[in-house]
Design a protein around this motif. Structure first.
Motif, PDB file in Angstrom:
ATOM      1  N   LEU A 274     -26.426 -15.472  20.483  1.00 24.13           N
ATOM      2  CA  LEU A 274     -26.495 -15.883  19.078  1.00 24.13           C
ATOM      3  C   LEU A 274     -26.249 -14.704  18.151  1.00 24.13           C
TER       4      LEU A 274
ATOM      5  N   LEU B  97     -15.915 -21.302  15.711  1.00 20.30           N
ATOM      6  CA  LEU B  97     -16.775 -20.363  16.426  1.00 20.30           C
ATOM      7  C   LEU B  97     -17.585 -21.071  17.508  1.00 20.30           C
ATOM      8  N   VAL B  98     -18.083 -22.249  17.212  1.00 21.00           N
ATOM      9  CA  VAL B  98     -18.827 -23.009  18.220  1.00 21.00           C
ATOM     10  C   VAL B  98     -17.912 -23.356  19.392  1.00 21.00           C
ATOM     11  N   PHE B  99     -16.686 -23.756  19.086  1.00 19.85           N
ATOM     12  CA  PHE B  99     -15.740 -24.094  20.153  1.00 19.85           C
ATOM     13  C   PHE B  99     -15.366 -22.863  20.979  1.00 19.85           C
TER      14      PHE B  99
ATOM     15  N   LEU C 259     -17.083 -21.918  11.252  1.00 15.04           N
ATOM     16  CA  LEU C 259     -18.268 -22.145  12.080  1.00 15.04           C
ATOM     17  C   LEU C 259     -17.965 -23.129  13.214  1.00 15.04           C
ATOM     18  N   LEU C 260     -17.207 -24.173  12.919  1.00 15.68           N
ATOM     19  CA  LEU C 260     -16.825 -25.125  13.966  1.00 15.68           C
ATOM     20  C   LEU C 260     -15.941 -24.464  15.027  1.00 15.68           C
TER      21      LEU C 260
ATOM     22  N   ALA D 291     -22.521 -13.892  18.287  1.00 10.96           N
ATOM     23  CA  ALA D 291     -21.769 -14.898  17.534  1.00 10.96           C
ATOM     24  C   ALA D 291     -21.943 -14.707  16.031  1.00 10.96           C
ATOM     25  N   SER D 292     -23.150 -14.379  15.599  1.00  6.28           N
ATOM     26  CA  SER D 292     -23.404 -14.158  14.169  1.00  6.28           C
ATOM     27  C   SER D 292     -22.636 -12.950  13.650  1.00  6.28           C
TER      28      SER D 292
ATOM     29  N   GLY E 194     -16.976 -19.989  21.151  1.00 12.14           N
ATOM     30  CA  GLY E 194     -18.169 -19.481  21.823  1.00 12.14           C
ATOM     31  C   GLY E 194     -18.521 -20.296  23.055  1.00 12.14           C
ATOM     32  N   SER E 195     -18.403 -21.617  22.949  1.00  7.88           N
ATOM     33  CA  SER E 195     -18.673 -22.471  24.109  1.00  7.88           C
ATOM     34  C   SER E 195     -17.661 -22.221  25.217  1.00  7.88           C
TER      35      SER E 195
ATOM     36  N   TYR F 164     -18.965 -13.805  13.492  1.00  7.61           N
ATOM     37  CA  TYR F 164     -18.705 -14.688  12.359  1.00  7.61           C
ATOM     38  C   TYR F 164     -18.670 -13.899  11.056  1.00  7.61           C
TER      39      TYR F 164
ATOM     40  N   SER G  11     -30.050 -16.038  25.325  1.00  6.11           N
ATOM     41  CA  SER G  11     -29.628 -16.944  24.253  1.00  6.11           C
ATOM     42  C   SER G  11     -29.603 -16.239  22.914  1.00  6.11           C
TER      43      SER G  11
END
Length: 169
Positions: A110, A80-82, A77-78, A113-114, A84-85, A117, A106
């Motif tokens: 999301l 993915l946030v990186f 998840l971390l 990304a889901s 994705g950003s 993931y 948005s």
């Protein structure tokens, strides 16, 4: 990478059933899609799966809990946030404007990304299993075995999804 390839084929093969790709062209399109899928699986493995496994193992060792699989879920998840950003930044710089201009944009990001993931977590756990087995001195599965067993699991999963669609439909 083999796990992602099997999952990708599982997502691509039923597309003619849902009308995304017409059946007549799917025979000609599928080899090209297979090559693209191989390329995408290699990119996802290099930039998401392996960093997720490395971060998950690093975090688990820092906490003293050994190499547990549940650390990988949070590490993925971390990452993915990186990732994705970073992808949002690249898209914003290419378009020259805001990427997330509305709530719909948005929610679309999301959703993407889901899905990304959920699709990549089996590959992260498979890579974790390979690292743990190799560190313990056991024999590691070959890509042929992963593709074989993954295909069987994917067939069972596809039949279950088809059964759910028939029951709901």
């Amino acid at each position: 990478m083999a796990v992602l390839w099997v999952e990708g084929f599982g997502l691509i093969l039923p597309l003619p059933l849902f009308g995304v790709i017409p059946e007549a062209t799917s025979v000609f399109v599928l080899p090209v899609v297979a090559l693209m899928l191989f390329f995408v699986a290699a990119l996802v493995s290099a930039f998401f799966v392996l960093p997720s496994v490395a971060l998950g193992h690093w975090l688990a060792e820092r906490r003293g809990s050994g190499r547990r699989g549940w650390w990988l879920v949070g590490a993925a998840l971390l990452v993915l946030v990186f990732v994705g950003s970073l992808s949002l930044f690249v898209v914003a710089s290419c378009e020259g404007g805001p990427v997330l201009g509305s709530w719909r944009d948005s929610l679309d990001w999301l959703l993407y990304a889901s899905v990304f993931y959920c699709i990549s977590i089996p590959a992260v756990l498979a890579a974790h299993n390979v690292v743990v087995r190799a560190d313990a001195g056991y024999r590691v599965w070959s890509a042929r075995q992963v593709l074989g067993y993954g295909s069987v699991a994917l067939l069972v999963e596809s039949l279950a999804v088809l059964w759910v669609l028939i029951v709901l439909g």
